[in-house]
Design an enzyme around this catalytic site. Sequence first.
Site, mmCIF file in Angstrom:
data_model
loop_
_atom_site.group_PDB
_atom_site.id
_atom_site.type_symbol
_atom_site.label_atom_id
_atom_site.label_comp_id
_atom_site.label_asym_id
_atom_site.label_seq_id
_atom_site.Cartn_x
_atom_site.Cartn_y
_atom_site.Cartn_z
ATOM 1 N N GLY A 8 -1.055 -19.455 7.415
ATOM 2 C CA GLY A 8 -0.964 -18.008 7.285
ATOM 3 C C GLY A 8 -1.281 -17.642 5.853
ATOM 4 N N GLY A 13 2.668 -15.408 4.023
ATOM 5 C CA GLY A 13 2.131 -16.669 3.484
ATOM 6 C C GLY A 13 2.206 -16.662 1.962
ATOM 7 N N LYS A 77 -0.098 -14.181 12.773
ATOM 8 C CA LYS A 77 0.262 -13.165 13.769
ATOM 9 C C LYS A 77 0.509 -13.841 15.115
ATOM 10 C CE LYS A 77 -0.138 -9.685 11.072
ATOM 11 N NZ LYS A 77 1.038 -8.870 10.748
ATOM 12 N N LYS A 184 16.464 -10.272 15.582
ATOM 13 C CA LYS A 184 15.308 -9.758 14.836
ATOM 14 C C LYS A 184 14.471 -8.820 15.704
ATOM 15 C CE LYS A 184 12.157 -9.502 11.537
ATOM 16 N NZ LYS A 184 11.080 -10.387 11.241
ATOM 17 N N ASN A 202 9.512 2.068 6.007
ATOM 18 C CA ASN A 202 10.710 1.814 6.832
ATOM 19 C C ASN A 202 11.864 2.771 6.527
ATOM 20 O OD1 ASN A 202 9.134 -0.271 7.659
ATOM 21 N ND2 ASN A 202 10.427 -1.923 6.881
ATOM 22 N N SER A 254 6.000 -1.498 7.390
ATOM 23 C CA SER A 254 6.208 -2.552 8.382
ATOM 24 C C SER A 254 4.884 -3.266 8.638
ATOM 25 C CB SER A 254 6.720 -1.962 9.699
ATOM 26 O OG SER A 254 5.664 -1.283 10.342
HETATM 27 O O1 KPL Z 1 9.800 -7.796 10.102
HETATM 28 C C1 KPL Z 1 9.505 -6.728 9.637
HETATM 29 C C2 KPL Z 1 8.087 -6.326 9.834
HETATM 30 O O2 KPL Z 1 7.620 -5.392 9.190
HETATM 31 O O3 KPL Z 1 7.430 -6.985 10.669
HETATM 32 C C3 KPL Z 1 10.534 -5.847 8.971
HETATM 33 C C4 KPL Z 1 11.820 -6.631 8.805
HETATM 34 C C5 KPL Z 1 10.786 -4.643 9.829
HETATM 35 C C6 KPL Z 1 10.178 -5.447 7.581
HETATM 36 O O4 KPL Z 1 9.208 -4.492 7.492
#
Ligand code: KPL
Length: 329
Positions: A8, A13, A77, A184, A202, A254
């Site tokens: 990654g 990464g 991804k 998560k 966020n 995000s």
């Molecule tokens: O995991 C995340 C993402 O953006 O994929 C968080 C924790 C929401 C942080 O942005």
Amino acid sequence: MMRIALLGTGAMGTLFGVRLARVAEVWMLGTWTEALEAARQDGLRLMTAEGEETARVATAADPTEVPPCDLALILVKTYQTERAAQWARQVLQPDGIALTFQNGLGPLETLQEILGPSRALQGVTTMGTTLLAPGHARLSGTGSIWLGATSLNSELLERIADLLERAGFQVELHRDLQGVIWGKLVANTAINPITALFDVPNGALLERSDLWRLARGVARETAAVARAQDISLPFRDPEGFVAEVCRQTAENSSSMRQDLRRGRPTEIDALNGAVVGIGRRIGIPTPLNEMLWRWIKTLEEQRTRVLCPNLPRMPPPWVIAPRLERARS
Ligand code: KPL
């Protein structure tokens, strides 16, 4: 010294590369040539509140160039997992371990299929990272790493936790792997699609009551699907947890917002799509997850068709959900 392969080349990464280079020999392996080139020329660069840290890591675009590694971190991804797992198998020692920090449902099962169940581990992190340029990322906020232990792998995970702590991460071991993964997922299903659709960082979810009502509803739905499967989440209050992640990563974009902006496919199928698929099968309604899944799919398809026409497509969630369950049983 431990030798680690990082699969990654994006924001995560870069974060792991910079931190792990403090305590291990790191090889960054990937297909994004600009990132590999940047790492070779200037080193990997990570901006934090304390300033910028640069680290030299070895790079490779082909797994045959990488010497045998003890650990592979999978940071691609979700839709790239299969190739990353094949590469991990090539670069790891026969008893080497792959540890995924990917979002969503599915990556662990793919790694287990390709490497064997005892050689694939799952961690999650709520740290927010933003890619600024190839090989250059910003850590936007704090957060910790949770490692999900089973009775079979807890000793191994303790050793990996120790390595990550020495590299500067905050690590918690949880005795319940599925709880860690779904914990998560509650945050990702609530935060990622809403910040991507409304094009906000966020922290905006806490500032705008319309967005927070939606995020809270999604968090409750995802938690209900987890509980209906007897998965015990690592927190009591799903909305409180999502609010905490938004606070800790308030400035962060995000990963889904970053993907959509760059015209890349998102991880929506492995996040809200997977929750919808499982919810349908076990009879738990997930209307908000489904709405977000459909909106993001529509936007994603419009944008990727124009910007990246040759990228792979994932099958819909009701095709993926039974596959996940078959792999788990
Ligand atoms: O995991 C995340 C993402 O953006 O994929 C968080 C924790 C929401 C942080 O942005």
